[in-house]
Design a protein around this motif. Structure first.
Motif, PDB file in Angstrom:
ATOM      1  N   PHE A  82      44.127  46.149  57.788  1.00 56.14           N
ATOM      2  CA  PHE A  82      43.060  46.555  56.869  1.00 56.14           C
ATOM      3  C   PHE A  82      41.762  46.862  57.623  1.00 56.14           C
ATOM      4  O   PHE A  82      40.683  46.795  57.051  1.00 56.14           O
ATOM      5  CB  PHE A  82      42.808  45.440  55.841  1.00 56.14           C
ATOM      6  N   ASP A  83      41.857  47.228  58.881  1.00 58.62           N
ATOM      7  CA  ASP A  83      40.686  47.424  59.733  1.00 58.62           C
ATOM      8  C   ASP A  83      39.711  48.481  59.228  1.00 58.62           C
ATOM      9  O   ASP A  83      38.510  48.349  59.409  1.00 58.62           O
ATOM     10  CB  ASP A  83      41.110  47.778  61.163  1.00 58.62           C
ATOM     11  N   VAL A  84      40.186  49.544  58.609  1.00 56.00           N
ATOM     12  CA  VAL A  84      39.306  50.649  58.213  1.00 56.00           C
ATOM     13  C   VAL A  84      38.552  50.411  56.903  1.00 56.00           C
ATOM     14  O   VAL A  84      37.624  51.153  56.584  1.00 56.00           O
ATOM     15  CB  VAL A  84      40.059  51.997  58.116  1.00 56.00           C
ATOM     16  N   PHE A  85      38.928  49.415  56.144  1.00 53.48           N
ATOM     17  CA  PHE A  85      38.342  49.250  54.812  1.00 53.48           C
ATOM     18  C   PHE A  85      36.833  49.055  54.839  1.00 53.48           C
ATOM     19  O   PHE A  85      36.111  49.697  54.077  1.00 53.48           O
ATOM     20  CB  PHE A  85      39.030  48.115  54.051  1.00 53.48           C
ATOM     21  N   ALA A  86      36.328  48.185  55.666  1.00 53.80           N
ATOM     22  CA  ALA A  86      34.884  47.933  55.702  1.00 53.80           C
ATOM     23  C   ALA A  86      34.110  49.195  56.092  1.00 53.80           C
ATOM     24  O   ALA A  86      33.028  49.444  55.561  1.00 53.80           O
ATOM     25  CB  ALA A  86      34.574  46.796  56.671  1.00 53.80           C
ATOM     26  N   ARG A  87      34.665  50.012  56.975  1.00 55.54           N
ATOM     27  CA  ARG A  87      33.976  51.216  57.442  1.00 55.54           C
ATOM     28  C   ARG A  87      34.130  52.411  56.495  1.00 55.54           C
ATOM     29  O   ARG A  87      33.186  53.167  56.305  1.00 55.54           O
ATOM     30  CB  ARG A  87      34.507  51.621  58.820  1.00 55.54           C
ATOM     31  N   HIS A  88      35.315  52.602  55.921  1.00 55.06           N
ATOM     32  CA  HIS A  88      35.607  53.834  55.182  1.00 55.06           C
ATOM     33  C   HIS A  88      35.733  53.672  53.671  1.00 55.06           C
ATOM     34  O   HIS A  88      35.706  54.671  52.954  1.00 55.06           O
ATOM     35  CB  HIS A  88      36.888  54.473  55.715  1.00 55.06           C
ATOM     36  N   HIS A  89      35.913  52.468  53.201  1.00 60.01           N
ATOM     37  CA  HIS A  89      36.178  52.260  51.774  1.00 60.01           C
ATOM     38  C   HIS A  89      35.251  51.197  51.180  1.00 60.01           C
ATOM     39  O   HIS A  89      35.685  50.306  50.455  1.00 60.01           O
ATOM     40  CB  HIS A  89      37.637  51.861  51.565  1.00 60.01           C
ATOM     41  N   ALA A  90      33.967  51.307  51.470  1.00 64.82           N
ATOM     42  CA  ALA A  90      33.004  50.282  51.045  1.00 64.82           C
ATOM     43  C   ALA A  90      32.986  50.092  49.527  1.00 64.82           C
ATOM     44  O   ALA A  90      32.896  48.957  49.046  1.00 64.82           O
ATOM     45  CB  ALA A  90      31.606  50.629  51.552  1.00 64.82           C
ATOM     46  N   ARG A  91      33.073  51.159  48.772  1.00 64.88           N
ATOM     47  CA  ARG A  91      33.080  51.019  47.303  1.00 64.88           C
ATOM     48  C   ARG A  91      34.315  50.246  46.831  1.00 64.88           C
ATOM     49  O   ARG A  91      34.236  49.424  45.928  1.00 64.88           O
ATOM     50  CB  ARG A  91      33.035  52.389  46.632  1.00 64.88           C
ATOM     51  N   PHE A  92      35.459  50.537  47.442  1.00 66.81           N
ATOM     52  CA  PHE A  92      36.669  49.801  47.091  1.00 66.81           C
ATOM     53  C   PHE A  92      36.513  48.323  47.436  1.00 66.81           C
ATOM     54  O   PHE A  92      36.904  47.455  46.651  1.00 66.81           O
ATOM     55  CB  PHE A  92      37.890  50.381  47.811  1.00 66.81           C
ATOM     56  N   VAL A  93      35.959  48.028  48.603  1.00 71.06           N
ATOM     57  CA  VAL A  93      35.765  46.633  49.022  1.00 71.06           C
ATOM     58  C   VAL A  93      34.888  45.896  48.014  1.00 71.06           C
ATOM     59  O   VAL A  93      35.208  44.778  47.598  1.00 71.06           O
ATOM     60  CB  VAL A  93      35.155  46.559  50.443  1.00 71.06           C
ATOM     61  N   GLN A  97      36.054  42.794  45.401  1.00 75.97           N
ATOM     62  CA  GLN A  97      35.420  41.477  45.321  1.00 75.97           C
ATOM     63  C   GLN A  97      35.277  41.037  43.865  1.00 75.97           C
ATOM     64  O   GLN A  97      35.496  39.880  43.541  1.00 75.97           O
ATOM     65  CB  GLN A  97      34.068  41.491  46.021  1.00 75.97           C
ATOM     66  N   THR A  98      34.939  41.976  42.997  1.00 72.70           N
ATOM     67  CA  THR A  98      34.794  41.664  41.577  1.00 72.70           C
ATOM     68  C   THR A  98      36.148  41.365  40.936  1.00 72.70           C
ATOM     69  O   THR A  98      36.255  40.479  40.098  1.00 72.70           O
ATOM     70  CB  THR A  98      34.133  42.842  40.837  1.00 72.70           C
ATOM     71  N   TRP A  99      37.159  42.081  41.325  1.00 74.62           N
ATOM     72  CA  TRP A  99      38.469  41.997  40.678  1.00 74.62           C
ATOM     73  C   TRP A  99      39.517  41.313  41.550  1.00 74.62           C
ATOM     74  O   TRP A  99      40.716  41.543  41.382  1.00 74.62           O
ATOM     75  CB  TRP A  99      38.933  43.404  40.280  1.00 74.62           C
ATOM     76  N   SER A 100      39.098  40.443  42.446  1.00 75.52           N
ATOM     77  CA  SER A 100      40.042  39.808  43.379  1.00 75.52           C
ATOM     78  C   SER A 100      41.144  39.022  42.676  1.00 75.52           C
ATOM     79  O   SER A 100      42.219  38.820  43.235  1.00 75.52           O
ATOM     80  CB  SER A 100      39.296  38.901  44.361  1.00 75.52           C
ATOM     81  N   HIS A 101      40.911  38.612  41.442  1.00 71.16           N
ATOM     82  CA  HIS A 101      41.930  37.850  40.714  1.00 71.16           C
ATOM     83  C   HIS A 101      43.117  38.713  40.274  1.00 71.16           C
ATOM     84  O   HIS A 101      44.159  38.176  39.907  1.00 71.16           O
ATOM     85  CB  HIS A 101      41.300  37.147  39.506  1.00 71.16           C
ATOM     86  N   ILE A 102      43.002  40.031  40.341  1.00 70.60           N
ATOM     87  CA  ILE A 102      44.141  40.885  39.992  1.00 70.60           C
ATOM     88  C   ILE A 102      44.631  41.715  41.187  1.00 70.60           C
ATOM     89  O   ILE A 102      45.581  42.483  41.060  1.00 70.60           O
ATOM     90  CB  ILE A 102      43.839  41.824  38.796  1.00 70.60           C
TER      91      ILE A 102
END
Length: 171
Positions: A82-93, A97-102
């Protein structure tokens, strides 16, 4: 239909058959997430070795995921890393965080594990990139292909481990 979906645009039918190229892949992916929201899909599996070329950070993608998220829904995100998530998918990250329960994120990179496919799986529709570099693949409702993809995903999940925590807690 839930209130947040009442104004969702009428969607064209989900694609069926072969797709070719990055634009066709992204278009099919966006259409699938819009359909997930509009049709209230209960379960989605997103899978890719690293998601580096998925439009998960786009506003429209996160808006579709936000409209989809509701009680009783679940999403598994499977990757080799999941290395690229913080750099390329900030909105998804942030959305995650809000929906981590699903949302369950799993890493499958054991030497004995099968290669992580680039795919979307739902109980009624699938998309699988056969050639990631050229963006070629197949999508549709075919029960046999969808079942084969699910078996591959299940094997990756069985050999995988939790990954990409929604938040990091420190002391």
């Amino acid at each position: 239909m839930p209130a947040e979906l009442a104004d969702w645009p009428k969607l064209p039918p989900l694609p069926e058959g072969v797709f070719d190229g990055r634009e066709a892949f992204e278009s099919s992916l966006r259409l699938a997430l819009d359909a997930a929201a509009a049709q209230g899909w209960r379960e989605i599996v997103l899978s890719d070795p690293d998601f580096s070329d998925w439009p998960l950070g786009d506003r429209s993608t996160v808006a579709a995921l936000q409209a989809w998220s509701a009680t009783g829904r679940s999403c598994v995100v499977l990757a080799k890393n999941f290395d690229v998530f913080a750099r390329h998918h900030a909105r998804f990250v942030q959305w995650r965080q809000t929906w981590s329960h699903i949302i369950e994120c799993r890493i499958c990179n054991a030497a004995s594990a099968p290669a992580v496919p680039s795919a979307i799986w739902t109980p009624t529709w699938f998309l699988q990139r056969i050639d990631i570099d050229k963006g070629r693949g197949v999508c549709g409702r075919d029960r046999e292909r969808r079942g084969g993809l699910r078996e591959l995903l299940d094997e990756c999940l069985r050999q995988g481990r939790p990954g990409f925590p929604a938040s990091t807690l420190g002391l």
